[in-house]
Design a protein around this motif. Structure first.
Motif, PDB file in Angstrom:
ATOM      1  N   LEU A  46       0.823  -1.202   0.000  1.00  0.00           N
ATOM      2  CA  LEU A  46       0.000   0.000   0.000  1.00  0.00           C
ATOM      3  C   LEU A  46       0.858   1.254   0.000  1.00  0.00           C
ATOM      4  O   LEU A  46       0.571   2.222  -0.719  1.00  0.00           O
ATOM      5  CB  LEU A  46      -0.948  -0.004   1.202  1.00  0.00           C
ATOM      6  CG  LEU A  46      -1.982   1.110   1.272  1.00  0.00           C
ATOM      7  CD1 LEU A  46      -2.783   1.228  -0.014  1.00  0.00           C
ATOM      8  CD2 LEU A  46      -2.893   0.902   2.449  1.00  0.00           C
ATOM      9  N   ASP A  47       1.939   1.251   0.759  1.00  0.00           N
ATOM     10  CA  ASP A  47       2.878   2.377   0.739  1.00  0.00           C
ATOM     11  C   ASP A  47       3.439   2.580  -0.662  1.00  0.00           C
ATOM     12  O   ASP A  47       3.551   3.705  -1.147  1.00  0.00           O
ATOM     13  CB  ASP A  47       4.030   2.149   1.725  1.00  0.00           C
ATOM     14  CG  ASP A  47       3.605   2.259   3.183  1.00  0.00           C
ATOM     15  OD1 ASP A  47       2.523   2.825   3.454  1.00  0.00           O
ATOM     16  OD2 ASP A  47       4.359   1.755   4.045  1.00  0.00           O
ATOM     17  N   GLN A  48       3.781   1.483  -1.314  1.00  0.00           N
ATOM     18  CA  GLN A  48       4.323   1.550  -2.668  1.00  0.00           C
ATOM     19  C   GLN A  48       3.278   2.102  -3.644  1.00  0.00           C
ATOM     20  O   GLN A  48       3.590   2.952  -4.481  1.00  0.00           O
ATOM     21  CB  GLN A  48       4.771   0.161  -3.116  1.00  0.00           C
ATOM     22  CG  GLN A  48       5.360   0.133  -4.511  1.00  0.00           C
ATOM     23  CD  GLN A  48       5.740  -1.270  -4.949  1.00  0.00           C
ATOM     24  OE1 GLN A  48       5.455  -2.248  -4.262  1.00  0.00           O
ATOM     25  NE2 GLN A  48       6.367  -1.372  -6.091  1.00  0.00           N
ATOM     26  N   VAL A  49       2.059   1.653  -3.517  1.00  0.00           N
ATOM     27  CA  VAL A  49       0.978   2.134  -4.381  1.00  0.00           C
ATOM     28  C   VAL A  49       0.797   3.638  -4.205  1.00  0.00           C
ATOM     29  O   VAL A  49       0.697   4.386  -5.181  1.00  0.00           O
ATOM     30  CB  VAL A  49      -0.348   1.391  -4.081  1.00  0.00           C
ATOM     31  CG1 VAL A  49      -1.531   2.072  -4.730  1.00  0.00           C
ATOM     32  CG2 VAL A  49      -0.245  -0.068  -4.516  1.00  0.00           C
ATOM     33  N   ARG A  50       0.782   4.085  -2.971  1.00  0.00           N
ATOM     34  CA  ARG A  50       0.613   5.516  -2.702  1.00  0.00           C
ATOM     35  C   ARG A  50       1.779   6.327  -3.255  1.00  0.00           C
ATOM     36  O   ARG A  50       1.589   7.418  -3.806  1.00  0.00           O
ATOM     37  CB  ARG A  50       0.447   5.751  -1.212  1.00  0.00           C
ATOM     38  CG  ARG A  50      -0.888   5.271  -0.705  1.00  0.00           C
ATOM     39  CD  ARG A  50      -1.048   5.509   0.777  1.00  0.00           C
ATOM     40  NE  ARG A  50      -2.396   5.147   1.189  1.00  0.00           N
ATOM     41  CZ  ARG A  50      -2.679   4.569   2.339  1.00  0.00           C
ATOM     42  NH1 ARG A  50      -1.727   4.307   3.206  1.00  0.00           N
ATOM     43  NH2 ARG A  50      -3.931   4.259   2.633  1.00  0.00           N
TER      44      ARG A  50
END
Length: 60
Positions: free
Chosen positions: A36-40
């Protein structure tokens, strides 16, 4: 898309969470949080890129 931007978790089919131990659940949750951090991060970079491109074509 670069290889490091490729999603590492596929949400097509949910994992059978009841079969996982507490430690496995914690590890899985950590993996999802990193994803999720990577997606953001990628989404933010793309927004910034689009804003930069739009500013080139703006006429004031």
């Amino acid at each position: 898309m670069r290889d490091d931007e490729e999603p590492s978790v596929r949400l097509d089919q949910p994992r059978p969470l009841n079969d996982l131990s507490v430690e496995e659940l914690d590890a899985y949750a950590g993996k999802l949080e990193r994803e999720l951090d990577q997606v953001r991060e990628v989404a933010q970079r793309k927004r910034a890129y689009m804003q930069g491109a739009e500013s080139l074509f703006k006429s004031d």
